[in-house]
Each structure stands twice: as structure tokens, then as C-alpha cells.
Design an enzyme around this catalytic site. Sequence first.
Site, PDB file in Angstrom:
ATOM      1  N   HIS A 141      -4.351  -0.568  -0.311  1.00 22.49           N
ATOM      2  CA  HIS A 141      -4.014  -1.294   0.393  1.00 22.49           C
ATOM      3  C   HIS A 141      -4.066  -0.936   1.811  1.00 22.49           C
ATOM      4  O   HIS A 141      -3.774   0.149   2.083  1.00 22.49           O
ATOM      5  CB  HIS A 141      -2.542  -1.193  -0.043  1.00 22.49           C
ATOM      6  CG  HIS A 141      -1.390  -0.006  -0.060  1.00 22.49           C
ATOM      7  ND1 HIS A 141      -1.380   0.782  -1.157  1.00 22.49           N
ATOM      8  CD2 HIS A 141      -0.304   0.986   0.451  1.00 22.49           C
ATOM      9  CE1 HIS A 141      -1.602   1.948  -1.226  1.00 22.49           C
ATOM     10  NE2 HIS A 141      -0.407   1.937   0.100  1.00 22.49           N
TER      11      HIS A 141
ATOM     12  N   CYS B 224       0.379  -4.501  -8.900  1.00 21.16           N
ATOM     13  CA  CYS B 224      -0.235  -5.516 -10.288  1.00 21.16           C
ATOM     14  C   CYS B 224       1.251  -6.706 -10.110  1.00 21.16           C
ATOM     15  O   CYS B 224       1.034  -7.466 -10.521  1.00 21.16           O
ATOM     16  CB  CYS B 224      -1.335  -4.757 -10.797  1.00 21.16           C
ATOM     17  SG  CYS B 224      -2.898  -4.594 -11.161  1.00 21.16           S
TER      18      CYS B 224
ATOM     19  N   HIS C 207      -7.328  -4.794  -8.387  1.00 22.83           N
ATOM     20  CA  HIS C 207      -6.729  -3.702  -8.808  1.00 22.83           C
ATOM     21  C   HIS C 207      -8.195  -2.741  -8.516  1.00 22.83           C
ATOM     22  O   HIS C 207      -9.226  -2.926 -10.029  1.00 22.83           O
ATOM     23  CB  HIS C 207      -6.670  -3.700  -9.788  1.00 22.83           C
ATOM     24  CG  HIS C 207      -5.657  -1.691 -10.284  1.00 22.83           C
ATOM     25  ND1 HIS C 207      -4.257  -1.660 -10.133  1.00 22.83           N
ATOM     26  CD2 HIS C 207      -6.671  -1.116 -10.313  1.00 22.83           C
ATOM     27  CE1 HIS C 207      -4.031  -0.446 -10.041  1.00 22.83           C
ATOM     28  NE2 HIS C 207      -5.403   0.004 -10.221  1.00 22.83           N
TER      29      HIS C 207
ATOM     30  N   ASN D 281      -3.681   4.998   3.257  1.00 20.21           N
ATOM     31  CA  ASN D 281      -4.581   6.312   3.143  1.00 20.21           C
ATOM     32  C   ASN D 281      -4.902   6.258   1.470  1.00 20.21           C
ATOM     33  O   ASN D 281      -4.906   5.861   0.708  1.00 20.21           O
ATOM     34  CB  ASN D 281      -2.457   6.443   2.479  1.00 20.21           C
ATOM     35  CG  ASN D 281      -2.000   6.368   3.826  1.00 20.21           C
ATOM     36  OD1 ASN D 281      -2.668   7.270   4.647  1.00 20.21           O
ATOM     37  ND2 ASN D 281      -0.865   6.300   3.527  1.00 20.21           N
TER      38      ASN D 281
ATOM     39  N   ASP E 149       6.386  -3.762   3.222  1.00 20.47           N
ATOM     40  CA  ASP E 149       6.987  -2.928   2.761  1.00 20.47           C
ATOM     41  C   ASP E 149       8.103  -2.381   2.632  1.00 20.47           C
ATOM     42  O   ASP E 149       9.346  -2.721   3.172  1.00 20.47           O
ATOM     43  CB  ASP E 149       6.242  -2.185   3.602  1.00 20.47           C
ATOM     44  CG  ASP E 149       6.237  -0.049   2.630  1.00 20.47           C
ATOM     45  OD1 ASP E 149       5.418   0.425   2.712  1.00 20.47           O
ATOM     46  OD2 ASP E 149       7.209   0.755   2.291  1.00 20.47           O
TER      47      ASP E 149
ATOM     48  N   GLY F  92      -1.659  11.496   1.809  1.00 21.48           N
ATOM     49  CA  GLY F  92      -0.599  10.290   1.554  1.00 21.48           C
ATOM     50  C   GLY F  92      -0.414   9.262   0.960  1.00 21.48           C
ATOM     51  O   GLY F  92       0.563   8.636   0.941  1.00 21.48           O
TER      52      GLY F  92
ATOM     53  N   HIS G  99      -2.989   1.659  -5.919  1.00 22.23           N
ATOM     54  CA  HIS G  99      -3.851   0.191  -5.737  1.00 22.23           C
ATOM     55  C   HIS G  99      -3.949  -0.071  -4.191  1.00 22.23           C
ATOM     56  O   HIS G  99      -2.834  -0.128  -3.532  1.00 22.23           O
ATOM     57  CB  HIS G  99      -2.684  -0.975  -6.479  1.00 22.23           C
ATOM     58  CG  HIS G  99      -3.893  -2.600  -6.522  1.00 22.23           C
ATOM     59  ND1 HIS G  99      -3.244  -3.385  -7.298  1.00 22.23           N
ATOM     60  CD2 HIS G  99      -4.131  -2.838  -5.528  1.00 22.23           C
ATOM     61  CE1 HIS G  99      -4.216  -4.160  -7.222  1.00 22.23           C
ATOM     62  NE2 HIS G  99      -4.108  -4.202  -5.838  1.00 22.23           N
TER      63      HIS G  99
ATOM     64  N   HIS H 223      -2.148  -0.783   5.138  1.00 22.88           N
ATOM     65  CA  HIS H 223      -0.993  -0.733   5.938  1.00 22.88           C
ATOM     66  C   HIS H 223      -0.737  -1.321   7.601  1.00 22.88           C
ATOM     67  O   HIS H 223      -1.720  -0.840   8.071  1.00 22.88           O
ATOM     68  CB  HIS H 223      -0.107   0.520   6.265  1.00 22.88           C
ATOM     69  CG  HIS H 223       0.202   1.022   5.430  1.00 22.88           C
ATOM     70  ND1 HIS H 223       1.686   1.309   4.645  1.00 22.88           N
ATOM     71  CD2 HIS H 223      -0.397   1.680   4.479  1.00 22.88           C
ATOM     72  CE1 HIS H 223       1.710   2.169   3.820  1.00 22.88           C
ATOM     73  NE2 HIS H 223       0.395   2.351   3.138  1.00 22.88           N
TER      74      HIS H 223
HETATM   75  P1  5GP Z   1       0.911   4.728   0.409  1.00 25.09           P
HETATM   76  O1  5GP Z   1       1.724   5.981   0.538  1.00 25.09           O
HETATM   77  O2  5GP Z   1       0.257   4.661  -1.290  1.00 25.09           O
HETATM   78  O3  5GP Z   1      -0.462   4.776   1.652  1.00 25.09           O
HETATM   79  O4  5GP Z   1       1.859   3.796   0.959  1.00 25.09           O
HETATM   80  C1  5GP Z   1       2.539   3.168  -0.704  1.00 25.09           C
HETATM   81  C2  5GP Z   1       3.595   2.420   0.142  1.00 25.09           C
HETATM   82  O5  5GP Z   1       4.149   0.866  -0.214  1.00 25.09           O
HETATM   83  C3  5GP Z   1       4.708   2.842   0.377  1.00 25.09           C
HETATM   84  O6  5GP Z   1       5.163   2.423   2.135  1.00 25.09           O
HETATM   85  C4  5GP Z   1       6.452   2.361  -0.201  1.00 25.09           C
HETATM   86  O7  5GP Z   1       6.806   1.880   0.759  1.00 25.09           O
HETATM   87  C5  5GP Z   1       5.386   1.190  -0.277  1.00 25.09           C
HETATM   88  N1  5GP Z   1       6.626   0.472  -1.793  1.00 25.09           N
HETATM   89  C6  5GP Z   1       6.235   1.240  -3.206  1.00 25.09           C
HETATM   90  N2  5GP Z   1       6.897   0.868  -4.195  1.00 25.09           N
HETATM   91  C7  5GP Z   1       7.054  -0.568  -3.004  1.00 25.09           C
HETATM   92  C8  5GP Z   1       7.909  -2.506  -3.368  1.00 25.09           C
HETATM   93  O8  5GP Z   1       8.051  -1.965  -4.810  1.00 25.09           O
HETATM   94  N3  5GP Z   1       7.891  -3.408  -2.737  1.00 25.09           N
HETATM   95  C9  5GP Z   1       7.487  -2.884  -1.785  1.00 25.09           C
HETATM   96  N4  5GP Z   1       7.074  -3.593  -1.219  1.00 25.09           N
HETATM   97  N5  5GP Z   1       6.864  -1.208  -1.290  1.00 25.09           N
HETATM   98  C10 5GP Z   1       6.692  -0.930  -1.917  1.00 25.09           C
HETATM   99 ZN    ZN Z   2      -2.332  -2.666  -8.703  1.00 28.10          ZN
END
Ligand code: 5GP
Ligand code: ZN
Length: 124
Positions: free
Chosen positions: A111, A9, A48, A98, A32, A104, A109, A113
Site C-alpha cells: 500500500h 484483500c 495481493h 513502509n 486510512d 514500520g 498487502h 500512503h
Molecule cells: P503500514 O503501517 O502497514 O504501512 O500501514 C497500515 C495502515 O493501515 C495504517 O495506517 C492503519 O491505520 C491502516 N489500517 C489498518 N487496518 C485498517 C482498516 O481496517 N481499514 C482502513 N481503512 N485502514 C486500516
Molecule cells: Zn491482501
Amino acid sequence: MTHDNCIFCKIIAGQIPSAQVYADDDVVVFKDINPAAELHLLMVPRRHIATLQDCQPEDQALLGKMMLLAPKLAAEQGYRFDGNALNVEGNGFRVVMNTGPGGGQEVYHLHLHILAGPRPWKRM
Ligand code: 5GP
Ligand code: ZN
């Protein structure tokens, strides 16, 4: 609706910098911070939503939009599936969402990938 202490957010609101590659009224896409592959984008809805499991029937259009946008952005970044199985590198991409700790998920929030490029990719 911005959730306090939600890092995505804050990125969407511009309070935390990000390398943004796309934005419209519904979604924002940025790189990322810890890429697992040569291309590693995160597509997030502006609104969100914590997880895929929290999505409701009214989110169907949003989820469909995200899925249809992913190949366009991958292609723009140079990763377009051209149907030639002999050419592997850059020939296609992967999308991952995920959900929960068992899936994982680290940032709560929603997302998507978008990953592509030469392997091996880092574990994500
Ligand atoms: P998840 O594990 O929740 O599916 O993926 C979260 C992703 O967010 C991870 O790949 C991590 O590297 C990325 N991430 C976490 N914090 C930040 C940030 O502050 N900026 C960016 N650009 N990516 C982030
Ligand atoms: Zn959010």
C-alpha cells in the site's frame, strides 16, 4: 488472488467496509482508518502483493501507475502542489510505502500512503 486473513484483500472484496475514494481494474484507494494527517489515503493493488520487496519486473507498470495516480488523487482532494513556497498548507502531499517491520509496515498487502494537510501529523 485473495489472501485469507489479509485485511486489505477483504476491503478490496467489500467484505470489510471502507471509505473508498477511487477504484479501477488495478487499484483501490480508501481512507486510512486511523489518519495521521488531514488527508490520509491508502492505495492498494487489487492483487495481493505482500511488500515492495516482493514486486517483480512485471509489476513495473503497476508501481508506475500508482505513483502517477497519487498526485491526481491528492489534487482531487484539494492538495495540489502549486509551486508557491510561501503557501505551505495544502500545497503538496507525501507518499510513503513502509516495507517490513524495520520500515514500520503493519499490514502485509502493498500500500501507498498519501498524506497531506496542516502539520503536525500523527506518527505513522
Ligand atoms: P503500514 O503501517 O502497514 O504501512 O500501514 C497500515 C495502515 O493501515 C495504517 O495506517 C492503519 O491505520 C491502516 N489500517 C489498518 N487496518 C485498517 C482498516 O481496517 N481499514 C482502513 N481503512 N485502514 C486500516
Ligand atoms: Zn491482501
